[in-house]
Design a protein around this motif. Structure first.
Motif, short mmCIF file in Angstrom:
data_model
loop_
_atom_site.label_atom_id
_atom_site.label_comp_id
_atom_site.label_asym_id
_atom_site.label_seq_id
_atom_site.Cartn_x
_atom_site.Cartn_y
_atom_site.Cartn_z
N LYS A 1 32.74 38.49 50.77
CA LYS A 1 33.00 38.03 49.40
C LYS A 1 31.71 37.81 48.61
O LYS A 1 31.67 37.02 47.67
N SER B 1 37.41 46.57 40.34
CA SER B 1 36.72 45.29 40.54
C SER B 1 37.66 44.26 41.12
O SER B 1 37.29 43.48 42.01
N ILE C 1 30.24 39.64 46.30
CA ILE C 1 30.35 40.75 45.35
C ILE C 1 29.06 40.89 44.55
O ILE C 1 28.72 41.99 44.11
N GLN D 1 38.31 32.47 43.69
CA GLN D 1 37.53 33.52 44.35
C GLN D 1 37.85 34.88 43.74
O GLN D 1 36.95 35.71 43.52
N LEU D 2 39.13 35.10 43.45
CA LEU D 2 39.54 36.36 42.85
C LEU D 2 38.89 36.53 41.47
O LEU D 2 38.36 37.60 41.14
N SER E 1 35.87 40.44 57.23
CA SER E 1 36.30 39.22 56.55
C SER E 1 36.96 38.24 57.52
O SER E 1 36.72 37.03 57.46
N ARG F 1 31.50 43.11 50.57
CA ARG F 1 32.83 42.78 50.06
C ARG F 1 33.58 41.91 51.06
O ARG F 1 34.29 40.98 50.66
N ILE G 1 37.73 42.53 45.52
CA ILE G 1 37.79 41.15 46.02
C ILE G 1 39.20 40.81 46.54
O ILE G 1 39.36 39.97 47.42
N GLY H 1 32.30 41.85 39.62
CA GLY H 1 32.54 43.27 39.77
C GLY H 1 32.64 44.00 38.44
O GLY H 1 32.10 45.09 38.28
N GLY I 1 34.93 36.92 41.90
CA GLY I 1 34.58 38.23 42.44
C GLY I 1 34.88 39.35 41.45
O GLY I 1 34.08 40.27 41.28
#
Length: 491
Positions: free
Chosen positions: A180, A310, A182, A37-38, A102, A177, A314, A45, A41
Motif C-alpha cells: 500500500k 488508480s 502507492i 486507505q482507498l 499484502s 502496491r 489500491i 495514484g 491510495g
C-alpha cells in the motif's frame, strides 16, 4: 458466530453491549480506515498517473513529429510485440505479488514474505531473459510473415533487449502496491519512467537519431527503472529476501505462486492482447501508416483509464486482506465507492476529450486528425469499465482467478472476431467498435458473476441514477461534438 457468542456469556443486556459497543465501534473504525486507505491510495495514484499520462503524451507528440506515420507505425508494432512478450514473461507474478505480498506484509510474516519476494524475482528474471531471446530470434519471421514489412525486423530485435528490465520493473512495482505504498510505486512508474524515457528519446532526437534513438530510449528507461526499483524495494524499504526455510520452502513457495499467478498471466495477457488486437490486425489487414494514425487515438483514449486504474491499484491489496480475514460485509461498500468515484472521474475526462478531439489530435500533426472518429468511440470502453466497477479485480483477488481466465479468453475471442468482421468493411472505426463491444460484453458477464458469488451488484438506485446521467452526458456530448460531422478515417 458473532450472534451466537453473546447468548452463551450472560444476560441480554450484556449481549446488547457486546453487539453495539466496542465491537461495533472497532468495525466502524476499521471500515473508515479501509475507505481512507482507498481514498489516499487512489489520490496518490491519480496524481501520479495524470503526470505520467501528460509526459507520455508529450513523448508521443515527439515521436509522431520526428518519425512520421510510417516509422511511428514501426515503433508501435515493435513495442506492441515486446509488450505482449513481456506480459508472458511476467507469468502473472505481479498479481501473485499483490495478493500474497499484502497478506504476508499485513500479518508481519517475514519468512513467508522473504520467500515470496525472492521466488517471484527469480522466476520473473529468468522468464524475461527467455522471452527476450525468443523475440530476438523470431524477429525476421514476425516482420516478414506476419506483418509483411521486413523493415520491422531490426526494431523488434532492439525492443527485445528491453523485455527483462520491464518484467522486473513491473514485479517490483507490484510489491509497492501490495504494501500500500502507492507513493513509491508512483515515484517509480509515473515519475522516473516517463521522465527518463522523455529525456532519453528527446536527447537521441537532438543527436540526429530517429527510430533507433526512440527504441534505445525505451530500452535504457527500462534498465534504469528496474535498477532504481530494486534498490528502493530492498534497501530503502528494507524488505527481507532469501529462502528462510531452505530448498523445500523455495519449491513450495514457487509452486504456490505459479498456481495462482499463471492463470492471472492468462488474464493479463488476454487484456493486453485484446487491447492490442486492433493495432496488430490493422497492421496485418491494412497498412503500417494506418496503425500509426490509429495509435494516436488509442493513446489519447488510454488517458481515460487513469481514474479506474488508480482505484483498482489500491483496491486489489485491500480486497485481498478483506478476503483473507473472511469479512465479506465490507466488499459491497468498497466496490460501490470505487464504482462511484470511477464513474465521476472518467465521465469528466470523456466530456473534455470528446468536445476537443480535433484540437487534441492536431497537436500530433495534421495527418493524425483523421482519427477523430476513432477517438469518439474508443473512450467508451473506459467509461463502461468505470460504470461497471472493479468486477474483474474483485474476482481475481478473492481466489476466483480461474474464472477470470475464462473471461479473458472470451475478451480475446470477441476482439478477434469483431476485428476480423469489422476492419475489412469499416477500417479503423470497425477496430475501435470491436474493442468497445468486447469489453462491454465481458463486463456484463463479470458483474453477473459478482452477483452470483457475493449476492450484490453495483446497480443500486443511486448508481443507476449516475448511469443515466452518464448516458445523457455522453449522448449530449456526441450531439455537440464537431467530430460527428467529419469524414471518417477508414485506415
Amino acid at each position: 458466530m458473532a450472534d451466537d457468542a453473546p447468548s452463551e456469556s450472560g444476560t441480554p443486556a450484556e449481549s446488547g453491549e457486546a453487539a453495539d459497543g466496542p465491537e461495533r465501534e472497532s468495525r466502524d473504525a476499521s471500515d473508515d480506515s479501509l475507505v481512507g486507505q482507498l481514498a489516499a491510495g487512489a489520490g496518490a495514484g491519480v496524481v501520479g498517473r495524470l503526470g505520467s499520462k501528460a509526459l507520455s503524451l508529450v513523448l508521443e507528440i515527439l515521436l509522431t513529429q520526428f518519425l512520421g506515420p510510417s516509422r511511428y507505425g514501426l515503433y508501435v508494432l515493435g513495442k506492441s510485440v515486446a509488450r505482449i512478450a513481456q506480459r508472458f514473461a511476467q507469468l502473472g507474478l505481479t498479481e501473485g505479488a499483490v495478493r500474497y505480498g499484502s497478506i504476508h506484509y499485513e500479518s508481519d510474516d517475514e519468512d513467508a514474505l522473504a520467500n515470496t519476494l525472492t521466488a517471484s524475482l527469480a522466476l520473473s528474471a529468468g522468464a524475461g531473459i527467455l522471452a527476450a531471446v525468443l523475440v530476438f530470434g523470431l524477429a525476421d519471421p514476425l516482420a516478414e510473415a506476419v506483418f509483411d514489412d521486413p523493415a520491422l525486423a531490426d526494431p523488434l530485435r532492439w525492443f527485445a533487449a528491453a523485455i527483462p528490465f520491464y518484467v522486473l520493473l513491473e514485479v517490483v512495482a507490484a510489491y509497492f502496491r501490495a504494501f500500500k505504498r502507492i507513493d513509491r510505486e508512483q515515484l517509480l512508474t509515473s515519475a522516473l519512467r516517463p521522465v527518463a524515457n522523455l529525456a532519453l528519446v528527446g536527447g537521441a532526437f537532438l543527436l540526429g537519431y530517429r527510430l533507433a534513438g526512440a527504441v534505445a530510449g525505451f530500452v535504457l528507461t527500462g534498465a534504469l527503472g528496474a535498477g532504481v526499483g530494486l534498490s528502493l524495494l530492498l534497501r530503502v524499504h528494507d524488505v527481507p529476501v532469501g529462502f528462510r526455510d531452505g530448498l523445500v520452502s523455495a519449491r513450495s513457495t514457487a509452486r504456490r505462486l505459479l498456481v495462482y499467478s499463471l492463470p492471472m498471466m492468462l488474464v493479463s495477457m488476454s487484456f493486453l492482447v485484446a487491447t492490442r488486437t486492433d493495432r496488430l490486425m490493422l497492421g496485418a489487414l491494412a497498412t503500417t501508416e494506418s496503425v500509426g494514425v490509429y495509435n494516436v487515438a488509442a493513446t489519447v483514449s488510454l488517458q481515460f483509464s487513469v481514474v479506474i486504474s488508480s482505484l483498482i491499484a489500491i483496491f486489489k491489496p485491500i480486497i485481498a486482506d478483506v478476503d483473507e480475514n473472511r469479512d465479506p460485509e465490507r466488499v459491497p461498500e468498497l466496490y460501490g465507492v470505487v464504482a462511484k468515484w470511477a464513474t465521476y472521474g472518467t465521465l469528466a475526462l470523456f466530456v473534455v476529450v470528446a468536445l476537443y478531439s480535433g484540437r487534441i489530435l492536431s497537436v500530433f500533426g495534421p495527418e493524425f486528425t483523421a482519427a477523430r472518429d476513432v477517438l469518439s468511440v474508443l473512450p467508451l470502453m473506459y467509461v463502461a469499465g468505470a460504470v461497471f466497477g472493479p468486477c474483474g479485480a474483485l474476482l481475481a483477488m478473492t481466489g476466483r482467478e480461474r474464472i477470470e481466465v475464462v473471461n479473458g479468453v472470451a475478451l480475446v475471442v470477441l476482439n478477434l472476431v469483431g476485428n476480423f468482421l469489422l476492419i475489412p468493411e469499416y477500417g479503423a472505426l470497425g477496430a475501435a467498435a470491436a474493442v468497445v463491444g468486447a469489453g462491454v460484453l465481458v463486463n456484463v458477464a463479470q458483474v453477473n458473476l459478482v452477483y452470483r458469488f457475493y449476492d450484490f451488484h453495483p446497480f443500486e438506485p443511486a448508481h443507476l441514477l449516475r448511469i443515466g446521467v452518464t448516458a445523457a452526458v455522453v449522448a449530449g456530448t456526441y450531439r455537440g461534438s464537431p467530430a460527428t460531422s467529419r469524414p471518417r478515417f477508414s485506415g
